[in-house]
Design a protein around this motif. Structure first.
Motif, PDB file in Angstrom:
ATOM      1  N   GLU A  80     -10.724 -53.015 -22.954  1.00  0.00           N
ATOM      2  CA  GLU A  80     -10.136 -51.766 -23.441  1.00  0.00           C
ATOM      3  C   GLU A  80      -8.833 -52.034 -24.180  1.00  0.00           C
ATOM      4  OE1 GLU A  80      -9.128 -48.707 -20.711  1.00  0.00           O
ATOM      5  OE2 GLU A  80      -8.697 -47.323 -22.327  1.00  0.00           O
ATOM      6  N   PRO A  81      -8.863 -52.015 -25.492  1.00  0.00           N
ATOM      7  CA  PRO A  81      -7.623 -52.148 -26.249  1.00  0.00           C
ATOM      8  C   PRO A  81      -6.817 -50.867 -26.141  1.00  0.00           C
ATOM      9  CG  PRO A  81      -9.465 -51.834 -27.720  1.00  0.00           C
ATOM     10  CD  PRO A  81     -10.019 -51.810 -26.341  1.00  0.00           C
ATOM     11  N   VAL A  82      -5.510 -50.995 -26.141  1.00  0.00           N
ATOM     12  CA  VAL A  82      -4.681 -49.797 -25.998  1.00  0.00           C
ATOM     13  C   VAL A  82      -4.468 -49.150 -27.354  1.00  0.00           C
ATOM     14  CG1 VAL A  82      -3.496 -50.412 -23.891  1.00  0.00           C
ATOM     15  CG2 VAL A  82      -2.687 -51.310 -26.060  1.00  0.00           C
ATOM     16  N   LYS A  83      -4.286 -47.854 -27.324  1.00  0.00           N
ATOM     17  CA  LYS A  83      -4.010 -47.131 -28.561  1.00  0.00           C
ATOM     18  C   LYS A  83      -2.580 -47.414 -29.011  1.00  0.00           C
ATOM     19  CE  LYS A  83      -7.157 -43.306 -28.666  1.00  0.00           C
ATOM     20  NZ  LYS A  83      -7.350 -41.881 -28.651  1.00  0.00           N
ATOM     21  N   PRO A  84      -2.287 -47.208 -30.269  1.00  0.00           N
ATOM     22  CA  PRO A  84      -0.908 -47.372 -30.735  1.00  0.00           C
ATOM     23  C   PRO A  84       0.021 -46.390 -30.039  1.00  0.00           C
ATOM     24  CG  PRO A  84      -2.404 -47.202 -32.580  1.00  0.00           C
ATOM     25  CD  PRO A  84      -3.221 -46.979 -31.364  1.00  0.00           C
TER      26      PRO A  84
ATOM     27  N   ARG B  34      -7.164 -41.960 -23.846  1.00  0.00           N
ATOM     28  CA  ARG B  34      -7.906 -43.164 -23.499  1.00  0.00           C
ATOM     29  C   ARG B  34      -8.953 -43.490 -24.548  1.00  0.00           C
ATOM     30  NH1 ARG B  34      -6.816 -44.684 -18.244  1.00  0.00           N
ATOM     31  NH2 ARG B  34      -7.915 -46.543 -18.919  1.00  0.00           N
ATOM     32  N   ARG B  35      -9.344 -44.771 -24.591  1.00  0.00           N
ATOM     33  CA  ARG B  35     -10.414 -45.179 -25.496  1.00  0.00           C
ATOM     34  C   ARG B  35     -11.667 -45.607 -24.765  1.00  0.00           C
ATOM     35  NH1 ARG B  35      -7.766 -48.966 -29.941  1.00  0.00           N
ATOM     36  NH2 ARG B  35      -9.930 -49.341 -30.414  1.00  0.00           N
ATOM     37  N   ILE B  92     -25.216 -47.120 -25.629  1.00  0.00           N
ATOM     38  CA  ILE B  92     -24.212 -47.584 -26.593  1.00  0.00           C
ATOM     39  C   ILE B  92     -23.736 -48.981 -26.222  1.00  0.00           C
ATOM     40  CG2 ILE B  92     -21.839 -47.205 -27.356  1.00  0.00           C
ATOM     41  CD1 ILE B  92     -22.384 -44.228 -27.172  1.00  0.00           C
ATOM     42  N   TYR B  93     -23.530 -49.194 -24.908  1.00  0.00           N
ATOM     43  CA  TYR B  93     -23.058 -50.508 -24.475  1.00  0.00           C
ATOM     44  C   TYR B  93     -24.095 -51.583 -24.786  1.00  0.00           C
ATOM     45  CZ  TYR B  93     -21.462 -54.303 -21.590  1.00  0.00           C
ATOM     46  OH  TYR B  93     -21.052 -55.518 -21.161  1.00  0.00           O
ATOM     47  N   ARG B  94     -25.363 -51.233 -24.638  1.00  0.00           N
ATOM     48  CA  ARG B  94     -26.413 -52.219 -24.891  1.00  0.00           C
ATOM     49  C   ARG B  94     -26.453 -52.585 -26.380  1.00  0.00           C
ATOM     50  NH1 ARG B  94     -31.111 -49.822 -22.059  1.00  0.00           N
ATOM     51  NH2 ARG B  94     -30.284 -50.418 -20.046  1.00  0.00           N
ATOM     52  N   ILE B  99     -17.671 -50.277 -24.733  1.00  0.00           N
ATOM     53  CA  ILE B  99     -17.669 -48.824 -24.574  1.00  0.00           C
ATOM     54  C   ILE B  99     -16.397 -48.252 -25.163  1.00  0.00           C
ATOM     55  CG2 ILE B  99     -19.240 -48.613 -22.635  1.00  0.00           C
ATOM     56  CD1 ILE B  99     -16.807 -48.463 -20.847  1.00  0.00           C
ATOM     57  N   ASP B 100     -15.784 -48.991 -26.057  1.00  0.00           N
ATOM     58  CA  ASP B 100     -14.644 -48.480 -26.797  1.00  0.00           C
ATOM     59  C   ASP B 100     -15.157 -47.450 -27.811  1.00  0.00           C
ATOM     60  OD1 ASP B 100     -12.388 -48.037 -28.127  1.00  0.00           O
ATOM     61  OD2 ASP B 100     -12.078 -50.077 -28.833  1.00  0.00           O
ATOM     62  N   ILE B 101     -14.569 -46.244 -27.789  1.00  0.00           N
ATOM     63  CA  ILE B 101     -15.126 -45.216 -28.665  1.00  0.00           C
ATOM     64  C   ILE B 101     -14.790 -45.475 -30.133  1.00  0.00           C
ATOM     65  CG2 ILE B 101     -15.332 -43.314 -27.045  1.00  0.00           C
ATOM     66  CD1 ILE B 101     -12.596 -42.412 -28.144  1.00  0.00           C
ATOM     67  N   ASN B 102     -13.817 -46.348 -30.411  1.00  0.00           N
ATOM     68  CA  ASN B 102     -13.512 -46.608 -31.810  1.00  0.00           C
ATOM     69  C   ASN B 102     -14.608 -47.405 -32.512  1.00  0.00           C
ATOM     70  OD1 ASN B 102     -11.123 -45.333 -31.358  1.00  0.00           O
ATOM     71  ND2 ASN B 102      -9.960 -46.763 -32.600  1.00  0.00           N
ATOM     72  N   VAL B 103     -15.503 -48.033 -31.710  1.00  0.00           N
ATOM     73  CA  VAL B 103     -16.644 -48.719 -32.317  1.00  0.00           C
ATOM     74  C   VAL B 103     -17.549 -47.701 -33.003  1.00  0.00           C
ATOM     75  CG1 VAL B 103     -18.637 -50.141 -31.748  1.00  0.00           C
ATOM     76  CG2 VAL B 103     -16.485 -50.533 -30.621  1.00  0.00           C
ATOM     77  N   LEU B 104     -17.497 -46.479 -32.507  1.00  0.00           N
ATOM     78  CA  LEU B 104     -18.437 -45.457 -32.995  1.00  0.00           C
ATOM     79  C   LEU B 104     -17.870 -44.641 -34.148  1.00  0.00           C
ATOM     80  CD1 LEU B 104     -19.634 -44.192 -29.555  1.00  0.00           C
ATOM     81  CD2 LEU B 104     -20.751 -45.790 -31.061  1.00  0.00           C
TER      82      LEU B 104
END
Lengths: 169, 109
Positions: A80-84, B34-35, B92-94, B99-104
């Motif tokens: 989990e990368p942190v947000k800015p 959170r992400r 999505i994880y597969r 499970i980072d939402i920024n991937v989407l």
């Protein structure tokens, strides 16, 4: 009376911990504690049926589902990368603005009457069952269809398709 | 039970609304902060629960059992929603191994 304020403080404290914990497993454990304080709130209002259902469905079923999914996807530390920092400030600011708007609109209502339990049998299973199976019979049956379709959908989504080639994203 | 229900006799309805508003706002903050998709889901659960508490408080205040039946339906809905949502997260994880939402973010347009 002071019991309510103590439990309310605990629910707010644990819900802040839910969104601030770094480890997702800790988040889920704090969420269990938050739901437990909600169960105590229901008991204080003598809504015994809801207290039991909250205990079984939320703490028993939904949180176990969360933990199970977390175990399945096997998070490692750096996933989990942190947000800015500015985005975090903006997020807290936005949530705070919402809280201020709700509270200030509440202030304009003035002092409200205390919550008094007029009918002590209101939240018991006997009374709720009569209401549920008389006025709300159709929504009750429709919710069974909803649960069935959700179960079929979840199984369909989560199972691997053996014929499909492995995705390469 | 009598002594338990005596304890809420003096709590104003406004304080229940205040508590629910604060917890709802904390849930909104969690969604924005959170992400991790699972933590975002948990924040949504928090919001649903605060609304449940408020509905129960109103139901007790008005002496009407319909509010508590409504909470029961919301709980059934939340169970269905969590099952489908977690299945989507597993899928999505597969596909993306994260499970980072920024991937989407390609879902935007």
């Amino acid at each position: 009376m002071s019991t309510f304020y103590f439990i309310a403080f605990l629910s707010i404290f644990f819900s802040i911990l839910v969104i601030s914990a770094k480890n997702p497993v800790h988040s889920i454990l704090y969420l269990i504690l938050t739901f437990f304080t909600f169960t105590i709130h229901y008991i204080l209002m003598n809504a015994q049926f809801l207290a039991i259902v909250n205990f079984i469905v939320y703490m028993g079923a939904i949180l176990v589902l969360f933990l199970y999914t977390l175990m399945l996807i096997n998070l490692n530390k750096e996933s989990e990368p942190v947000k800015p920092f500015m985005v975090k400030i903006a997020a807290v600011f936005g949530g705070g603005i919402l809280a201020v708007a709700l509270v200030s609109s509440l202030k304009s209502l003035g002092v409200s009457d205390p919550v008094v339990l007029k009918n002590p049998e209101l939240g018991l299973v006997k009374n709720l069952g009569k209401v549920l199976f008389n006025e709300f019979l159709l929504p009750f049956e429709v919710s069974s269809v909803l649960l069935l379709s959700a179960m079929v959908g979840a199984v369909l989504l989560a199972t691997k398709d053996p014929k499909e080639p492995k995705a390469t994203i | 039970m009598e002594s338990l229900t005596q304890t809420i006799q003096a709590v104003p309805l406004n304080h229940y609304i205040l508590l629910s508003a604060i917890i709802f706002s904390i849930g909104v903050m969690g969604v924005l902060l959170r992400r991790n998709a699972i933590v975002i889901f948990m924040s949504v659960e928090l919001m649903l629960n605060s609304v449940n508490l408020l509905l129960t408080a109103f139901s007790v205040y008005r002496g009407d059992a319909s509010g508590q039946v409504f909470v029961f339906f919301i709980m059934a809905l939340a169970a269905a929603e969590v099952a489908v949502g977690l299945a989507i997260i597993v899928m999505i994880y597969r596909n993306t191994n994260s499970i980072d939402i920024n991937v989407l973010n390609r879902l935007k347009w």
